[in-house]
Design a protein around this motif. Structure first.
Motif, PDB file in Angstrom:
ATOM      1  N   GLY A 180      -9.142   2.967 -11.463  1.00 48.14           N
ATOM      2  CA  GLY A 180      -9.222   2.379 -10.168  1.00 48.14           C
ATOM      3  C   GLY A 180      -8.263   1.139  -9.683  1.00 48.14           C
ATOM      4  O   GLY A 180      -7.723   0.932  -8.990  1.00 48.14           O
ATOM      5  N   ARG A 181      -9.229   0.038 -10.344  1.00 46.29           N
ATOM      6  CA  ARG A 181      -8.520  -1.919 -10.486  1.00 46.29           C
ATOM      7  C   ARG A 181      -9.212  -2.137 -11.673  1.00 46.29           C
ATOM      8  O   ARG A 181      -9.401  -1.734 -13.081  1.00 46.29           O
ATOM      9  CB  ARG A 181      -9.629  -2.163  -9.594  1.00 46.29           C
ATOM     10  N   LYS A 182      -8.031  -3.429 -11.748  1.00 42.45           N
ATOM     11  CA  LYS A 182      -7.862  -3.838 -12.964  1.00 42.45           C
ATOM     12  C   LYS A 182      -8.427  -4.959 -12.551  1.00 42.45           C
ATOM     13  O   LYS A 182      -9.679  -5.327 -14.036  1.00 42.45           O
ATOM     14  CB  LYS A 182      -6.847  -4.849 -13.160  1.00 42.45           C
ATOM     15  N   PHE A 183      -7.977  -5.863 -11.341  1.00 46.09           N
ATOM     16  CA  PHE A 183     -10.157  -6.241 -11.331  1.00 46.09           C
ATOM     17  C   PHE A 183     -10.855  -6.397 -10.499  1.00 46.09           C
ATOM     18  O   PHE A 183     -10.577  -5.581  -9.668  1.00 46.09           O
ATOM     19  CB  PHE A 183      -8.478  -8.079 -10.764  1.00 46.09           C
ATOM     20  N   THR A 184     -11.772  -7.196 -10.642  1.00 45.71           N
ATOM     21  CA  THR A 184     -12.652  -6.248  -9.763  1.00 45.71           C
ATOM     22  C   THR A 184     -13.738  -7.181  -9.268  1.00 45.71           C
ATOM     23  O   THR A 184     -14.378  -7.426  -7.907  1.00 45.71           O
ATOM     24  CB  THR A 184     -14.518  -6.313 -10.814  1.00 45.71           C
ATOM     25  N   TYR A 185     -12.812  -8.544  -9.250  1.00 45.39           N
ATOM     26  CA  TYR A 185     -13.235  -9.679  -8.154  1.00 45.39           C
ATOM     27  C   TYR A 185     -11.575 -10.316  -7.704  1.00 45.39           C
ATOM     28  O   TYR A 185     -10.821 -11.154  -8.552  1.00 45.39           O
ATOM     29  CB  TYR A 185     -14.022 -10.279  -8.902  1.00 45.39           C
ATOM     30  N   VAL A 186     -11.622 -10.400  -6.237  1.00 44.46           N
ATOM     31  CA  VAL A 186     -10.153 -11.162  -5.935  1.00 44.46           C
ATOM     32  C   VAL A 186     -10.286 -11.657  -4.990  1.00 44.46           C
ATOM     33  O   VAL A 186     -11.323 -11.252  -4.079  1.00 44.46           O
ATOM     34  CB  VAL A 186      -8.911  -9.841  -5.296  1.00 44.46           C
ATOM     35  N   SER A 187     -10.257 -12.958  -4.769  1.00 44.66           N
ATOM     36  CA  SER A 187     -10.551 -13.855  -3.498  1.00 44.66           C
ATOM     37  C   SER A 187      -9.022 -14.987  -3.402  1.00 44.66           C
ATOM     38  O   SER A 187      -8.858 -15.424  -4.527  1.00 44.66           O
ATOM     39  CB  SER A 187     -11.309 -15.156  -4.281  1.00 44.66           C
ATOM     40  N   GLY A 188      -8.592 -14.592  -2.502  1.00 44.25           N
ATOM     41  CA  GLY A 188      -7.182 -14.479  -2.464  1.00 44.25           C
ATOM     42  C   GLY A 188      -5.991 -14.579  -3.601  1.00 44.25           C
ATOM     43  O   GLY A 188      -6.170 -12.874  -3.299  1.00 44.25           O
ATOM     44  N   ASN A 189      -5.104 -15.708  -4.365  1.00 49.37           N
ATOM     45  CA  ASN A 189      -4.793 -14.303  -5.749  1.00 49.37           C
ATOM     46  C   ASN A 189      -5.496 -14.831  -6.573  1.00 49.37           C
ATOM     47  O   ASN A 189      -5.197 -14.973  -7.861  1.00 49.37           O
ATOM     48  CB  ASN A 189      -3.411 -15.928  -5.863  1.00 49.37           C
ATOM     49  N   ARG A 306      -5.012  -0.669  -0.259  1.00 54.26           N
ATOM     50  CA  ARG A 306      -5.189  -0.595  -1.643  1.00 54.26           C
ATOM     51  C   ARG A 306      -3.947  -0.772  -2.272  1.00 54.26           C
ATOM     52  O   ARG A 306      -3.813  -1.145  -3.284  1.00 54.26           O
ATOM     53  CB  ARG A 306      -5.882   1.495  -2.127  1.00 54.26           C
ATOM     54  N   ASP A 307      -2.927  -0.868  -1.702  1.00 52.83           N
ATOM     55  CA  ASP A 307      -1.879  -0.039  -2.545  1.00 52.83           C
ATOM     56  C   ASP A 307      -1.350  -2.637  -2.424  1.00 52.83           C
ATOM     57  O   ASP A 307      -0.804  -2.826  -3.398  1.00 52.83           O
ATOM     58  CB  ASP A 307      -0.299  -0.261  -1.363  1.00 52.83           C
ATOM     59  N   LEU A 308      -2.143  -3.090  -1.749  1.00 49.99           N
ATOM     60  CA  LEU A 308      -1.807  -4.660  -1.953  1.00 49.99           C
ATOM     61  C   LEU A 308      -2.995  -4.712  -2.820  1.00 49.99           C
ATOM     62  O   LEU A 308      -2.467  -5.883  -3.425  1.00 49.99           O
ATOM     63  CB  LEU A 308      -2.568  -5.290  -0.976  1.00 49.99           C
ATOM     64  N   ASP A 309      -4.231  -4.213  -2.774  1.00 43.98           N
ATOM     65  CA  ASP A 309      -5.070  -5.037  -4.082  1.00 43.98           C
ATOM     66  C   ASP A 309      -4.243  -4.371  -5.730  1.00 43.98           C
ATOM     67  O   ASP A 309      -4.565  -5.017  -6.502  1.00 43.98           O
ATOM     68  CB  ASP A 309      -6.536  -3.953  -4.186  1.00 43.98           C
ATOM     69  N   GLU A 310      -3.484  -2.822  -5.329  1.00 47.57           N
ATOM     70  CA  GLU A 310      -2.888  -2.813  -7.040  1.00 47.57           C
ATOM     71  C   GLU A 310      -1.448  -3.873  -7.176  1.00 47.57           C
ATOM     72  O   GLU A 310      -1.135  -4.458  -8.511  1.00 47.57           O
ATOM     73  CB  GLU A 310      -2.411  -1.207  -6.566  1.00 47.57           C
ATOM     74  N   ILE A 311      -1.269  -4.585  -5.720  1.00 42.64           N
ATOM     75  CA  ILE A 311      -0.421  -5.897  -6.185  1.00 42.64           C
ATOM     76  C   ILE A 311      -0.704  -6.543  -7.204  1.00 42.64           C
ATOM     77  O   ILE A 311      -0.259  -6.836  -7.336  1.00 42.64           O
ATOM     78  CB  ILE A 311       0.818  -5.614  -5.003  1.00 42.64           C
ATOM     79  N   VAL A 312      -2.031  -6.977  -6.659  1.00 40.46           N
ATOM     80  CA  VAL A 312      -2.946  -8.337  -7.324  1.00 40.46           C
ATOM     81  C   VAL A 312      -2.979  -7.913  -8.425  1.00 40.46           C
ATOM     82  O   VAL A 312      -2.926  -9.083  -8.879  1.00 40.46           O
ATOM     83  CB  VAL A 312      -4.003  -8.386  -6.266  1.00 40.46           C
ATOM     84  N   ASP A 313      -3.415  -7.289  -9.062  1.00 37.99           N
ATOM     85  CA  ASP A 313      -2.709  -6.786 -10.300  1.00 37.99           C
ATOM     86  C   ASP A 313      -1.286  -7.147 -10.851  1.00 37.99           C
ATOM     87  O   ASP A 313      -1.513  -7.275 -12.630  1.00 37.99           O
ATOM     88  CB  ASP A 313      -3.105  -5.129 -10.911  1.00 37.99           C
ATOM     89  N   ASP A 314      -0.385  -7.392 -10.502  1.00 31.86           N
ATOM     90  CA  ASP A 314       0.678  -8.023 -11.017  1.00 31.86           C
ATOM     91  C   ASP A 314       1.218  -8.855 -10.502  1.00 31.86           C
ATOM     92  O   ASP A 314       2.175 -10.022 -11.467  1.00 31.86           O
ATOM     93  CB  ASP A 314       1.791  -6.728 -10.985  1.00 31.86           C
ATOM     94  N   ARG A 315       0.654  -9.781  -9.403  1.00 30.92           N
ATOM     95  CA  ARG A 315       1.636 -10.826  -9.345  1.00 30.92           C
ATOM     96  C   ARG A 315       0.495 -11.412  -8.030  1.00 30.92           C
ATOM     97  O   ARG A 315       0.320 -10.560  -7.123  1.00 30.92           O
ATOM     98  CB  ARG A 315       2.726 -11.059  -8.278  1.00 30.92           C
TER      99      ARG A 315
END
Length: 356
Positions: A180-189, A306-315
């Motif tokens: 489902g996710r690579k990162f479990t905590y995201v705050s901004g970038n 979800r798409d934006l969450d996945e983008i965060v995994d890469d950039r």
């Protein structure tokens, strides 16, 4: 029994109660672990809004001021507790699964920030695990990662990671492959994977195909983690009428039309029952009409999140994408508020049926 773990970042919001309740129902959760309650005392606090329908038991560790705090909730029909061990940074619940008689120990963790404090917590948990050979589940916010790839735009401390990995090896815990996710905590970038769930190796041998998944962040910066070892289907729900529908456009005309239609040669009683059946079918079709639009909108918004969450995994997200992400979350929350009146009616019905 399925397990849910999430850093909730404060219990005060009703939206968070609705969120956790929906997660429990959708994933058939039998045991919930919540971290960072931020409540110095939970005496008199209604934890039922996080569980929902049905009986539950719970225990907690109070926060120190507004820092930390843990809550564990479980289904007493499926899990009989024999011992509770409390620490400022973890809550251990030991018991027996009523499904199969297996002994479980479930540890809810909110680890401290400083390395020297972490060392104490790791040692304390290690001492508890060494006492028996139960099926162990350890979940929570560990405030550290296992390698450099699990952080982005945030500080990586190799010493902290090395000692955390040594602790996991000592207690012989295993982490299933996270979906489902690579990162479990995201705050901004800023991204990291500080939330996790571990199990003992006898658990792996018993349930080798358990599903371990990070779900979408909706009411917290942290992803909910679900460890699912079973699936149940209790069948379709019965038809219900909600008072909020009376404020929906078109219902009055629909009722008038259904009640005025001829039903042929029949006694008054049979004619009334036939009209009721037609009215029920008409209401169901009417409800589908206006809910389908909102449901489609909610699905699209969540897909965008979800798409934006996945983008965060890469950039890193651009400013525009961050704005879209926040607006989408706000709209999903707004759509959820539309359903709140119906949830309140369900609660009143349950209270009347089961007692206060």
């Amino acid at each position: 029994m399925n397990f849910l773990s999430v850093n909730i970042r404060g219990l005060g919001s009703d939206d968070k109660g609705t969120w956790i309740r929906k997660l429990r129902t959708a994933n058939e959760i039998g045991f919930i672990m919540l971290q960072e309650t931020q409540f110095a005392s939970l005496e008199g606090f209604d934890l039922g809004k996080f569980w929902g329908q049905g009986v539950f038991d719970c225990d907690w560790v109070d926060a120190t001021g507004r820092s930390g705090g843990l809550v564990s909730l479980w289904d007493p029909k499926r899990f009989s507790v024999s011992q509770v061990i409390k620490n400022r940074h973890f809550l251990c619940i030991r018991g027996v699964s009523n499904d199969d008689g297996k002994v479980f120990s479930v540890v809810n963790v909110y680890a401290p920030q400083r390395l020297r404090d972490k060392r104490v917590v790791w040692a304390d948990i290690e001492g508890i695990i060494a006492q028996d050979s139960a099926f162990w589940v350890i979940g929570g916010d560990f405030n550290c990662v296992r390698d450099r790839t699990e952080r982005r735009n945030s500080k990586f401390n190799a010493l902290v990671s090395n000692e955390f990995n040594e602790f996991i090896d000592k207690v012989q815990m295993h982490e299933f492959s996270l979906k489902g996710r690579k990162f479990t905590y995201v705050s901004g970038n800023k991204c990291s994977r500080i939330d996790r769930m571990f199990v003992s190796w006898n658990f792996v041998n018993e349930w080798p195909n358990a599903e371990y998944r990070a779900l979408a962040r909706e009411e917290s910066d942290h992803c909910p983690l679900v460890l699912k070892i079973e699936a149940r289907n209790f069948g379709p729900k019965s038809f219900r009428f909600f008072n909020s529908w009376l404020q929906r456009e078109g219902l009055s005309d629909l009722v008038e039309k259904a009640c005025s239609e001829e039903v042929g040669n029949a006694t008054a009683q049979i004619a009334l029952m036939q009209k009721f059946r037609k009215l029920k079918a008409s209401i169901i079709d009417w409800k589908k009409g206006w809910t389908s639009v909102e449901e489609e909108e909610e699905v699209n918004l969540k897909a965008e999140i979800r798409d934006l969450d996945e983008i965060v995994d890469d950039r890193d997200l651009t400013e525009a994408q961050l704005w879209v992400f926040d607006e989408a979350k706000n709209r999903v929350r707004e759509l959820g508020n539309f359903k709140k009146k119906d949830m309140q009616q369900k609660s009143r019905i349950r209270w009347a049926r089961e007692g206060g």
